[in-house]
Scaffold this motif. Structure first.
Motif, PDB file in Angstrom:
ATOM      1  N   UNK A 729       0.859  -1.106  -0.015  1.00 59.53           N
ATOM      2  CA  UNK A 729      -0.029  -0.012  -0.085  1.00 59.53           C
ATOM      3  C   UNK A 729       0.896   1.134   0.044  1.00 59.53           C
ATOM      4  N   UNK A 730       0.348   2.247  -0.708  1.00 68.42           N
ATOM      5  CA  UNK A 730       1.126   3.462  -0.845  1.00 68.42           C
ATOM      6  C   UNK A 730       0.778   4.507   0.557  1.00 68.42           C
ATOM      7  N   UNK A 731       1.567   5.362   0.520  1.00 69.02           N
ATOM      8  CA  UNK A 731       1.100   6.343   1.479  1.00 69.02           C
ATOM      9  C   UNK A 731       0.025   7.130   1.439  1.00 69.02           C
ATOM     10  N   UNK A 732      -0.447   7.300   0.209  1.00 69.56           N
ATOM     11  CA  UNK A 732      -1.900   8.043   0.057  1.00 69.56           C
ATOM     12  C   UNK A 732      -2.703   7.126   0.291  1.00 69.56           C
ATOM     13  N   UNK A 733      -2.435   5.834  -0.008  1.00 70.15           N
ATOM     14  CA  UNK A 733      -3.854   4.968   0.272  1.00 70.15           C
ATOM     15  C   UNK A 733      -3.887   4.735   1.645  1.00 70.15           C
ATOM     16  N   UNK A 734      -2.644   4.525   2.574  1.00 69.43           N
ATOM     17  CA  UNK A 734      -2.723   4.450   3.860  1.00 69.43           C
ATOM     18  C   UNK A 734      -3.553   5.705   4.536  1.00 69.43           C
ATOM     19  N   UNK A 735      -3.257   6.647   4.136  1.00 66.98           N
ATOM     20  CA  UNK A 735      -3.825   7.853   4.800  1.00 66.98           C
ATOM     21  C   UNK A 735      -5.190   7.972   4.439  1.00 66.98           C
ATOM     22  N   UNK A 736      -5.718   7.638   3.205  1.00 67.11           N
ATOM     23  CA  UNK A 736      -7.014   7.730   3.059  1.00 67.11           C
ATOM     24  C   UNK A 736      -8.056   6.812   3.801  1.00 67.11           C
ATOM     25  N   UNK A 737      -7.503   5.492   3.738  1.00 67.68           N
ATOM     26  CA  UNK A 737      -8.074   4.523   4.540  1.00 67.68           C
ATOM     27  C   UNK A 737      -8.193   4.541   6.289  1.00 67.68           C
ATOM     28  N   UNK A 738      -7.150   4.976   6.422  1.00 73.10           N
ATOM     29  CA  UNK A 738      -6.989   5.324   7.934  1.00 73.10           C
ATOM     30  C   UNK A 738      -8.336   6.500   8.532  1.00 73.10           C
ATOM     31  N   UNK A 739      -8.164   7.709   7.534  1.00 69.89           N
ATOM     32  CA  UNK A 739      -9.254   8.616   8.081  1.00 69.89           C
ATOM     33  C   UNK A 739     -10.705   8.030   7.529  1.00 69.89           C
ATOM     34  N   UNK A 740     -10.952   7.489   6.649  1.00 66.72           N
ATOM     35  CA  UNK A 740     -12.176   6.680   6.228  1.00 66.72           C
ATOM     36  C   UNK A 740     -12.660   5.859   7.557  1.00 66.72           C
ATOM     37  N   UNK A 741     -11.443   5.004   8.095  1.00 66.53           N
ATOM     38  CA  UNK A 741     -12.228   4.209   9.175  1.00 66.53           C
ATOM     39  C   UNK A 741     -12.616   4.779  10.389  1.00 66.53           C
ATOM     40  N   UNK A 742     -12.217   6.256  10.655  1.00 66.93           N
ATOM     41  CA  UNK A 742     -12.707   7.035  11.816  1.00 66.93           C
ATOM     42  C   UNK A 742     -14.033   7.392  11.284  1.00 66.93           C
ATOM     43  N   UNK A 743     -14.536   7.661  10.262  1.00 62.49           N
ATOM     44  CA  UNK A 743     -15.895   7.822   9.879  1.00 62.49           C
ATOM     45  C   UNK A 743     -16.772   6.977   9.811  1.00 62.49           C
ATOM     46  N   UNK A 744     -16.266   5.656   9.742  1.00 65.49           N
ATOM     47  CA  UNK A 744     -17.205   4.514   9.560  1.00 65.49           C
ATOM     48  C   UNK A 744     -17.270   4.030  11.195  1.00 65.49           C
ATOM     49  N   UNK A 745     -16.537   4.546  12.076  1.00 61.89           N
ATOM     50  CA  UNK A 745     -16.709   4.315  13.478  1.00 61.89           C
ATOM     51  C   UNK A 745     -15.832   3.013  14.004  1.00 61.89           C
ATOM     52  N   UNK A 746     -14.758   2.790  13.092  1.00 61.79           N
ATOM     53  CA  UNK A 746     -13.915   1.587  13.476  1.00 61.79           C
ATOM     54  C   UNK A 746     -12.685   1.826  14.278  1.00 61.79           C
ATOM     55  N   UNK A 747     -12.546   3.170  14.414  1.00 61.53           N
ATOM     56  CA  UNK A 747     -11.309   3.667  15.151  1.00 61.53           C
ATOM     57  C   UNK A 747     -11.475   5.032  15.534  1.00 61.53           C
ATOM     58  N   UNK A 748     -10.919   5.686  16.726  1.00 60.00           N
ATOM     59  CA  UNK A 748     -10.972   7.015  16.819  1.00 60.00           C
ATOM     60  C   UNK A 748     -10.016   7.841  15.997  1.00 60.00           C
ATOM     61  N   UNK A 749     -10.083   9.202  16.298  1.00 54.20           N
ATOM     62  CA  UNK A 749      -9.190   9.972  15.387  1.00 54.20           C
ATOM     63  C   UNK A 749      -7.893  10.210  16.177  1.00 54.20           C
ATOM     64  N   UNK A 750      -6.866  10.884  15.719  1.00 56.73           N
ATOM     65  CA  UNK A 750      -5.798  10.855  16.012  1.00 56.73           C
ATOM     66  C   UNK A 750      -5.413  11.142  17.549  1.00 56.73           C
ATOM     67  N   UNK A 751      -6.540  11.861  18.036  1.00 62.50           N
ATOM     68  CA  UNK A 751      -6.472  12.226  19.744  1.00 62.50           C
ATOM     69  C   UNK A 751      -7.391  11.167  20.482  1.00 62.50           C
ATOM     70  N   UNK A 752      -7.699  10.008  19.807  1.00 63.54           N
ATOM     71  CA  UNK A 752      -8.159   8.954  20.465  1.00 63.54           C
ATOM     72  C   UNK A 752      -9.816   9.141  20.902  1.00 63.54           C
ATOM     73  N   UNK A 753     -10.532  10.180  20.071  1.00 62.83           N
ATOM     74  CA  UNK A 753     -11.837  10.682  20.146  1.00 62.83           C
ATOM     75  C   UNK A 753     -12.708   9.676  19.149  1.00 62.83           C
ATOM     76  N   UNK A 754     -13.708   9.259  19.740  1.00 57.69           N
ATOM     77  CA  UNK A 754     -14.782   8.322  18.776  1.00 57.69           C
ATOM     78  C   UNK A 754     -15.868   9.414  18.137  1.00 57.69           C
ATOM     79  N   UNK A 755     -16.045   9.409  16.959  1.00 55.92           N
ATOM     80  CA  UNK A 755     -16.914  10.000  15.994  1.00 55.92           C
ATOM     81  C   UNK A 755     -18.373   9.448  16.665  1.00 55.92           C
ATOM     82  N   UNK A 756     -19.291  10.431  17.365  1.00 59.50           N
ATOM     83  CA  UNK A 756     -20.486  10.177  18.003  1.00 59.50           C
ATOM     84  C   UNK A 756     -21.669  10.654  16.716  1.00 59.50           C
ATOM     85  N   UNK A 757     -22.347   9.750  16.574  1.00 54.10           N
ATOM     86  CA  UNK A 757     -23.246  10.248  15.536  1.00 54.10           C
ATOM     87  C   UNK A 757     -24.603  10.354  16.295  1.00 54.10           C
TER      88      UNK A 757
END
Length: 757
Positions: A729-757
Motif C-alpha cells: 500500500x502506498x502512503x496516499x492509500x494508507x492515509x485515505x483508508x485510515x481517515x475513512x475508518x474514523x468516519x465508519x466508526x472503526x477507530x478513533x481520530x488521532x487524539x483518541x476521540x470516537x465520532x459520535x453520530x
C-alpha cells in the motif's frame, strides 16, 4: 639554403601561423623584447596648447602577446565593461539621493509607498498585537521611538540606561507590555497514553523558538525540526525516549494576566498610534527604490484605529472575532478525492467536538470551521442566478462530496459559493478600481486574457465534427474545470486561487490552505498566534502561500492589495505569440515576495520553515538527503507511488509514521493521481452506501473500458477480496483508508476521540 637564410634575416617568417599557446615566446623571439602592460596616451587640454594630459591604459600589443589576438580583444572588452559598471555603480551610490547600489535582478521595482506609510503599517500592526515576536525591526524603516507591543511580555530584566549599548540611527526593538507567558510541558499521562492530548484551548506557538530549531537558513534539518515539534507538542503520547532536560523543547505557551500588567494602558486604548518619523533629511525616502513610471501612492495610506489586543484569558467568548478559527480552501470543477481527503483530514485532526453528542455552549475552546469555496464551472465563467442552488445539487449527487452534507457536519464544514465579482467588491482597497483591469488572471507576470463571450454560430457539419469541437472547447484553457492530467493543467483556476487566498483571509480572517494539503495535527496553537505567516519556498528566501494566515482587514492586507493595483502590467502572450502589456492583479508567491522585500515588510508576514507544512520539499530538490525525515521522498510522486525499497513503511507505521510533528503535508498538485487506485471510491460505511455504490460502478466501468481483460465474477456487495487489493500500500492509500475508518466508526481520530453520530 641561402635563400632560406635570406628570408630569415628579412623577417618573412612573420607570415607563418600564429599560435596563442606560445604567443608570448614567439613574439619575444620576433621582436626581441616584451611590450609594457600599460602605455600613456596624451590628450589635449583646452586652453593649454603646450600641455598634454597623459592617460594610462592597457597596452593592446601586450595583451595580444600574452593572451593571443582573439583572447586579448575579449579580455579588453570585459575589462572596459567592468570599469564602466564600477563607474556607474559608484556614481549611483555616492552621487544620487537614493544612496543605493544598482540592482540588476531582472525584475522592476514594485514599491509605491513612502517611508512614512511603511512606518504607519508597522506601527498599526504592532499596536494591534500582530507582531508577537522578539525579532528585530528593519533599520531601513527609520523609526526613532520604541513602539509598545501588547502581544509581547516585558523583558525579565533591563539594564539601566547608562549601561546600555548606544542605539543606532533607528529603533529596531519593541517594548513589550503584554501578558506573561507560561510555557507548557505537554505530554500524555498514564493510563491515557495511547493517543496524544489535545492542545490546551487558547495556547499559542512561540514561532521565534520554532525558527531557532527549524530555520533552513541556519542549517537546521527537517528531521530535527519534526522531533522538536512532536516532543514540544506532546505528540509522542507516552513513547518519549530519554533525551535529557526538555525545557528547550517547549514552544507552546499560555498568556496569563497578572495584577498590574495590563495589556494596553487605559489612556491609549483604542486610539490610533502616533506616526513615528525619521530625522529630517534632504529626501525622507532616501534608500527606497520606487517603482518606475508611477508616483508615490497618494493620499497617504488610510488605516482605521488598531483593534484592542485581547488575550485569550480575557475574552468573554472563546471565539475572538479578530482571530476566527476558520480554514479556507478554494476548489474549481467537479468534486474529486482531493478535497474529499482534505475534509477528512480536518475531521480527523481538528477539535470539532464531534466526539460529543451535543457541543457544549460553555466550552473553553473555540470550535474550528472549514469553509470550502466552490467556483462552479471554469474559473473565467460568470455564475448564473441559480448558481448556489446548482452547486448544492451537484454536491448532493457527487459521491465524494455528498457525505459532508450530512447534518452531523453542518456546524464545522460549510460549502461557500465563490463569486469573483462579489469578492472583489467586498475588498475596499479594490472595489473602486478592479473593473478597470483588462484581465485579472495574472500569476508571476504570465497573463491569460479572457475575451468577450461570442455567440456560437450554427454549425452545418455532422455530429462527429460537433463532438470533436465540443471536446476541443472543453480542453481549451479558458474552459477547463480541474486538472485531469499533467498535459491538461487547469492553470486559470490556479491563478485565480493565488488571488482568492488573499481576498478570503483579508475579508474573513483565518488560514488558507491549498486543496493539495492534508492536515496532520491540531492547529490550535498556530491559530492562536496573532501574527501573519506563510512558509518558505524550499531553499529560496521566498514565500509559498499554500498555507497563508493573514489577519482580518489588516494594514498588511491593505498594502498588498494597493501594491498589486499599482503593479498591474504583466506580459500577455496571445495565441499569435505576440507580447503586449496588460493591466492585471498579480498575487503569485514570487511576486508577493518582491512586494514585501522591497517595502521592508517581510517581518510582518513570517516566512516559516517548510518543515512545518511541506516536509518533503527539500529532499525532492536534493537537499538534506544525508539525514532525511520519515518518510524519505525524493519526488512528490512517491506519496502516490511509494518506491519498492520503502514500500513496507506505510502499512507497518501507518498515520503515526508520516512526517509526525508537521502540521500538514503538501503533495504539490498531482490532481490526476488517485489516492487509492484499487478502491477509488469513498468508503465511509452504510450511512453513505448509495454514493459508494455509484462510485464503485463508475470506477469499475472506467477500468473495464481502459483495460481489455477477461472479467472476473463480481463478488457480493461488501465482500472485497484481498487478492484484488494492492500488495504494497502506498502512503496516499494508507492515509485515505485510515481517515475513512474514523468516519465508519472503526477507530478513533488521532487524539483518541470516537465520532459520535
Amino acid at each position: 639554403m641561402s635563400s632560406n637564410k635570406a628570408r630569415l634575416r628579412s623577417g618573412s617568417l612573420r607570415s607563418l601561423p600564429h599560435y596563442a599557446s606560445s604567443s608570448a615566446v614567439v613574439e619575444e623571439k620576433f621582436h626581441g623584447r616584451i611590450s609594457p602592460w600599460f602605455i600613456s596616451v596624451p590628450l589635449a587640454i583646452p586652453g593649454l596648447r603646450t600641455r598634454r594630459l597623459r592617460i594610462w591604459m592597457l597596452n593592446p600589443r601586450r595583451m595580444h602577446q600574452y593572451f593571443g589576438r582573439k583572447r586579448g580583444y575579449l579580455l579588453m572588452v570585459l575589462i572596459f565593461a567592468a570599469m564602466a559598471f564600477t563607474t556607474f555603480a559608484l556614481a549611483k551610490r555616492f552621487g544620487t539621493e537614493e544612496k543605493t547600489w544598482p540592482a540588476f535582478t531582472g525584475d522592476p521595482p514594485t514599491l509605491v509607498y513612502r517611508r512614512e506609510d511603511l512606518q504607519r503599517i508597522w506601527t498599526w500592526e504592532i499596536a494591534s498585537g500582530h507582531y508577537p515576536s522578539r525579532r528585530r525591526l528593519p533599520e531601513q524603516l527609520g523609526l526613532k521611538s520604541v513602539l509598545d507591543n501588547p502581544s509581547l511580555p516585558p523583558r525579565r530584566a533591563s539594564l539601566p540606561p547608562r549601561f546600555r549599548a548606544p542605539s543606532g540611527p533607528s529603533t529596531v526593538h519593541t517594548h513589550g507590555i503584554g501578558p506573561r507567558r507560561v510555557y507548557l510541558d505537554i505530554q500524555s499521562h498514564p493510563p491515557d497514553v495511547a493517543y496524544p492530548p489535545r492542545p490546551v484551548p487558547g495556547s499559542i506557538a512561540d514561532l521565534d523558538i520554532v525558527m531557532e530549531h527549524c530555520d533552513f537558513s541556519e542549517k537546521k534539518y527537517v528531521r530535527d525540526c519534526l522531533e522538536f515539534l512532536r516532543l514540544g507538542g506532546g505528540l509522542d503520547n507516552g513513547k518519549r525516549l530519554r533525551r535529557g532536560k526538555m525545557d528547550d523543547m517547549k514552544y507552546i505557551y499560555l498568556e496569563q494576566l497578572d495584577a498590574g500588567n495590563e495589556t494596553i494602558p487605559p489612556e491609549v486604548a483604542g486610539e490610533a498610534p502616533a506616526i513615528v518619523t525619521s530625522v529630517a533629511t534632504t529626501d525622507p525616502d532616501s534608500g527606497l527604490t520606487k517603482k518606475r513610471g508611477v508616483d508615490w501612492e497618494v493620499p497617504p495610506i488610510a488605516l482605521p484605529s488598531p483593534p484592542d489586543y485581547r488575550p485569550y484569558a480575557s475574552l468573554s467568548n472563546p471565539c475572538d472575532p479578530e482571530s476566527p478559527r476558520i480554514f479556507h480552501m478554494f476548489w474549481t470543477g467537479p468534486f474529486t478525492d482531493k478535497p474529499y481527503l482534505a475534509l477528512l483530514s480536518f475531521l480527523f485532526t481538528q477539535n470539532t467536538g464531534l466526539h460529543l453528542h451535543d457541543y457544549p455552549a460553555d466550552t473553553a475552546g473555540c470550535r474550528p470551521q472549514f469553509w470550502l469555496w466552490i467556483n462552479p464551472g471554469p474559473a473565467a465563467a460568470v455564475p448564473n442566478p441559480s448558481a448556489l442552488h446548482d452547486m448544492f445539487a451537484q454536491l448532493k449527487s457527487n459521491p465524494w462530496a455528498a457525505p459532508f452534507l450530512h447534518p452531523r457536519f453542518k456546524d464545522v464544514i460549510m460549502f461557500k459559493l465563490w463569486n469573483t465579482t462579489e469578492q472583489l467588491d467586498g475588498v475596499p482597497e479594490l472595489a473602486k478600481e478592479w473593473r478597470t483591469r483588462e484581465s485579472l488572471f495574472n500569476s508571476g507576470g504570465h497573463v491569460i486574457s479572457v475575451p468577450p463571450k461570442k455567440e456560437d454560430a450554427t454549425s452545418s457539419s455532422g455530429s462527429g465534427n460537433e463532438t470533436e469541437k465540443a471536446k476541443a472547447d472543453e480542453d481549451d484553457i479558458l474552459n477547463r474545470t480541474g486538472s485531469k492530467s499533467s498535459t491538461s493543467y487547469d492553470r486559470l483556476s490556479v491563478i485565480l486561487s493565488d488571488m482568492a487566498r488573499f481576498i478570503l483571509c483579508h475579508r474573513f480572517g483565518g488560514i488558507y490552505l491549498d486543496a493539495d494539503t492534508i492536515m496532520l495535527r491540531d492547529w490550535e496553537e498556530m491559530l492562536g498566534w496573532k501574527g501573519a505567516f506563510a512558509y518558505r519556498w524550499s531553499r529560496l528566501e521566498k514565500y509559498n502561500t499554500a498555507v497563508l494566515h493573514l489577519n482580518k482587514e489588516s494594514a498588511l492586507g491593505t498594502f498588498l492589495f494597493r501594491t498589486a493595483l499599482k503593479n498591474d502590467l504583466g506580459i500577455l502572450l496571445s495565441p499569435c505569440r505576440t507580447v503586449t502589456l496588460t493591466p492585471n492583479l498579480d498575487f503569485h508567491p514570487m511576486t508577493v515576495s518582491r512586494y514585501l522585500k522591497e517595502a521592508y515588510l517581510e517581518g510582518l508576514l513570517l516566512r516559516l520553515p517548510d518543515a512545518l507544512f511541506d516536509s518533503a520539499w527539500l529532499n525532492t530538490e536534493y537537499y538534506q538527503r544525508d539525514r532525511p525525515p520519515q518518510p524519505y521522498f525524493t519526488d512528490f510522486a512517491d506519496f502516490f507511488d511509494t518506491p519498492l525499497g520503502i514500500s513496507a513503511a506505510p502499512h507497518a507505521l501507518g498515520f503515526d509514521g508520516f512526517f509526525k510533528g508537521a502540521y500538514s503535508y503538501h503533495f504539490h498538485n498531482y490532481w490526476w493521481k488517485p489516492f487509492d487506485p484499487p478502491r477509488n471510491w469513498p468508503d465511509l460505511g452504510s450511512r453513505f452506501i448509495a454514493g459508494e455504490r455509484a462510485a464503485r460502478a463508475s470506477a469499475r466501468a472506467a477500468t473495464q473500458s481502459a483495460v481489455s481483460v477477461e472479467e472476473k465474477p463480481e463478488t457480493e456487495e461488501g465482500e472485497d477480496l484481498i487478492e484484488d487489493d494492492q500488495r504494497d500500500l502506498d502512503w496516499s492509500t494508507v492515509l485515505k483508508r485510515t481517515m475513512e475508518s474514523y468516519v465508519r466508526g472503526e477507530r478513533p481520530n488521532m487524539y483518541g476521540e470516537w465520532l459520535e453520530w
